[in-house]
Write a protein that holds these residues in place. Structure first.
Motif, PDB file in Angstrom:
ATOM      1  N   SER A  92       0.839  -1.268   0.002  1.00  0.00           N
ATOM      2  CA  SER A  92       0.061   0.041  -0.209  1.00  0.00           C
ATOM      3  C   SER A  92       0.603   1.184  -0.004  1.00  0.00           C
ATOM      4  O   SER A  92       0.590   2.391  -0.283  1.00  0.00           O
ATOM      5  CB  SER A  92      -0.833  -0.180   1.112  1.00  0.00           C
ATOM      6  N   ARG A 213      -8.433  -2.992  -3.119  1.00  0.00           N
ATOM      7  CA  ARG A 213      -7.936  -1.775  -4.088  1.00  0.00           C
ATOM      8  C   ARG A 213      -8.478  -0.398  -3.573  1.00  0.00           C
ATOM      9  O   ARG A 213      -7.379   0.399  -3.516  1.00  0.00           O
ATOM     10  CB  ARG A 213      -8.282  -1.894  -5.593  1.00  0.00           C
ATOM     11  N   LYS A 216      -6.463   0.412  -0.166  1.00  0.00           N
ATOM     12  CA  LYS A 216      -5.243   0.876  -0.580  1.00  0.00           C
ATOM     13  C   LYS A 216      -4.993   2.306  -1.055  1.00  0.00           C
ATOM     14  O   LYS A 216      -4.121   3.122  -0.524  1.00  0.00           O
ATOM     15  CB  LYS A 216      -4.469  -0.369  -1.512  1.00  0.00           C
ATOM     16  N   LYS A 217      -6.056   2.685  -2.230  1.00  0.00           N
ATOM     17  CA  LYS A 217      -5.718   3.505  -2.697  1.00  0.00           C
ATOM     18  C   LYS A 217      -6.261   4.953  -1.790  1.00  0.00           C
ATOM     19  O   LYS A 217      -5.634   6.094  -1.803  1.00  0.00           O
ATOM     20  CB  LYS A 217      -6.659   3.769  -4.002  1.00  0.00           C
ATOM     21  N   GLU A 220      -3.177   5.605   0.340  1.00  0.00           N
ATOM     22  CA  GLU A 220      -1.959   6.280  -0.144  1.00  0.00           C
ATOM     23  C   GLU A 220      -2.287   7.449  -0.353  1.00  0.00           C
ATOM     24  O   GLU A 220      -1.645   8.623  -0.314  1.00  0.00           O
ATOM     25  CB  GLU A 220      -1.936   5.759  -1.589  1.00  0.00           C
ATOM     26  N   LYS A 221      -3.698   8.100  -0.833  1.00  0.00           N
ATOM     27  CA  LYS A 221      -3.951   9.353  -0.922  1.00  0.00           C
ATOM     28  C   LYS A 221      -3.681  10.184   0.420  1.00  0.00           C
ATOM     29  O   LYS A 221      -3.420  11.464   0.282  1.00  0.00           O
ATOM     30  CB  LYS A 221      -5.565   9.426  -1.542  1.00  0.00           C
ATOM     31  N   THR A 289      -3.066  10.100 -13.361  1.00  0.00           N
ATOM     32  CA  THR A 289      -4.079   9.845 -12.470  1.00  0.00           C
ATOM     33  C   THR A 289      -4.330  11.080 -11.583  1.00  0.00           C
ATOM     34  O   THR A 289      -5.537  11.417 -11.253  1.00  0.00           O
ATOM     35  CB  THR A 289      -3.728   8.583 -11.514  1.00  0.00           C
ATOM     36  N   LYS A 290      -3.422  11.762 -11.072  1.00  0.00           N
ATOM     37  CA  LYS A 290      -3.718  13.034 -10.230  1.00  0.00           C
ATOM     38  C   LYS A 290      -4.351  14.130 -11.210  1.00  0.00           C
ATOM     39  O   LYS A 290      -5.282  14.713 -10.793  1.00  0.00           O
ATOM     40  CB  LYS A 290      -2.386  13.584  -9.821  1.00  0.00           C
ATOM     41  N   GLU A 293      -7.845  12.963 -11.548  1.00  0.00           N
ATOM     42  CA  GLU A 293      -8.771  13.091 -10.252  1.00  0.00           C
ATOM     43  C   GLU A 293      -9.071  14.528 -10.220  1.00  0.00           C
ATOM     44  O   GLU A 293     -10.038  14.981  -9.816  1.00  0.00           O
ATOM     45  CB  GLU A 293      -7.995  12.812  -9.120  1.00  0.00           C
ATOM     46  N   ILE A 308     -10.677   9.330  -6.443  1.00  0.00           N
ATOM     47  CA  ILE A 308      -9.602   8.400  -6.590  1.00  0.00           C
ATOM     48  C   ILE A 308      -9.607   7.673  -8.125  1.00  0.00           C
ATOM     49  O   ILE A 308     -10.850   6.954  -8.325  1.00  0.00           O
ATOM     50  CB  ILE A 308      -9.500   7.316  -5.568  1.00  0.00           C
ATOM     51  N   ASP A 310      -7.817   4.736 -10.176  1.00  0.00           N
ATOM     52  CA  ASP A 310      -6.987   3.717 -10.009  1.00  0.00           C
ATOM     53  C   ASP A 310      -6.584   2.780 -11.157  1.00  0.00           C
ATOM     54  O   ASP A 310      -7.598   2.355 -11.973  1.00  0.00           O
ATOM     55  CB  ASP A 310      -7.531   2.711  -8.930  1.00  0.00           C
TER      56      ASP A 310
END
Length: 388
Positions: A92, A213, A216-217, A220-221, A289-290, A293, A308, A310
């Motif tokens: 993670s 998933r 985990k995300k 992380e965020k 991804t950023k 988002e 988020i 993924d």
């Protein structure tokens, strides 16, 4: 190599594991003991309540499997120490270390350099730099390796999922390690098929389970937010354990505190989109991804932290296990139609996800489907990819 056994450990997977004195010394260091407080499967206990085993017992199990293939002390040390660089909640935090430090969890040189472990290795005639390098080489790391064999057996046991059952005895008897590479004899093809079936099913049922998933995300965020606010030094993540980072999140304010509260109470973000590769109309390798988002949130009228995106890694090389046949090596997929089918099925199981709080699923879904040009017409049911 000395054969002084000073301690026996009873392991739930392998039974009695015999340890030499230098192994016990390494295990008793603070750097290794930290692994007791890092869950092997991150947030998988949110789906499988029994999944509370740690990197500690997995590392010892990996050592045991390695001992079935070699008695080289440096290789055995590499097997024992292969996870010493893991961040809290295992994989993670891996992406965060890669992003901020440019390192993988297998890069352990800095950890060993100034530690008691280095002294123990050198005292017992081992080159600590060779041990560090060995973590990235067979039989510790390869398309088939001692790490994978142990974690499939162990993770299956603790999740209660029978998919990870491996014919360990048959597999070990047909595996060969020539000092540089790990391969299997032709007699071991069925055992390899069993291993790959187990791996395929464990990935779909456990490792890539959508709840795992999402959690985990979310984690992380939140950690990335804390890094951006100078609340966590990314260099310190390899010294922290699960309890340390959870405590830091609880003592934070705003977004990280909300995320840890959601994880504590299982109020997770939900799937707005969950799409296979063939239904994503943009190049997945070029997705930022950023940026995605931020732009999806803006269009949907939400805060960036509420979306988020993924995009898991898309790879298939882990099925190319070498088999020794008539004096030459061939990939197992050339011999086994079953492995070829598994490789294709593995790629078909890939999903890109967009997650958000439950109350915003409809608006985020609408924006995301258009943003990523997601084709829903090929699906038998829209719920297959959009979680309706």
């Amino acid at each position: 190599m000395r054969d002084w056994v000073v301690k026996n450990i009873h392991d739930s997977i392998h039974g009695t594991i015999r340890l030499e004195d230098w192994m016990v010394e390494v295990i008793d260091t603070p750097e290794f003991q930290r692994l007791r407080r890092i869950k092997q499967l991150g947030f998988a206990d949110l789906v499988y309540p029994g999944a509370n085993h740690t990197r500690f017992e997995h590392s010892i199990g990996t050592l045991h499997v390695a001992k079935m293939l070699t008695d080289d002390a440096e290789i055995l040390a590499s097997a024992l120490l292969h996870d010493i660089g893991h961040t809290p909640f295992s994989h993670s935090g891996e992406g965060i270390v890669r992003k901020y430090l440019g390192k993988e969890h297998e890069d352990v040189v800095d950890i060993l350099k100034g530690s008691r472990i280095r002294e123990i290795l050198e005292k017992n005639g081992m080159d600590w730099k060779n041990v560090a390098k060995g973590i990235l080489k067979p039989p510790v790391s390869s398309v088939i390796d001692v790490d994978r064999i142990d974690y499939l057996m162990r993770d299956s046991h603790y999740t209660g999922v029978a998919y990870g059952i491996v014919d360990f005895d048959r597999l070990i008897k047909t595996l060969e390690f020539d000092g540089e590479n790990v391969y299997v004899s032709i007699k071991g093809v069925r055992a390899i098929e069993s291993l790959l079936i187990s791996r395929y099913l464990m990935y779909s049922a456990v490792y890539h389970h959508h709840v795992c998933r999402i959690a985990k995300k979310m984690f992380e965020k939140a950690v990335e937010w804390m890094i951006s606010e100078n609340e966590i030094d990314p260099k310190k993540l390899v010294e922290m354990d699960d309890h340390d980072v959870v405590s830091a999140m609880r003592n934070s304010c705003g977004f990280p505190k909300e995320m840890v509260s959601r994880l504590d109470t299982r109020r997770l973000y939900k799937r707005a989109v969950y799409a296979p590769k063939q239904d994503v109309g943009v190049n997945i390798e070029k997705i930022d991804t950023k940026r995605a988002e931020r732009e999806i949130a803006e269009i949907a009228g939400l805060d960036e932290q509420e979306v988020i995106v993924d995009v898991p890694e898309y790879r298939s090389e882990d099925y190319d296990i070498p088999v020794y046949v008539n004096g030459e090596f061939v990939s197992v997929e050339e011999i086994s139609p079953l492995v070829r089918a598994l490789k294709n099925a593995h790629m078909q199981n890939w999903r890109m996800g967009v997650y958000c709080p439950a109350e915003h699923v409809d608006s985020v879904r609408k924006v995301s489907v258009e943003y990523f040009d997601i084709n829903t017409s090929t699906q038998r049911k829209l719920s297959d990819i959009l979680d309706l």
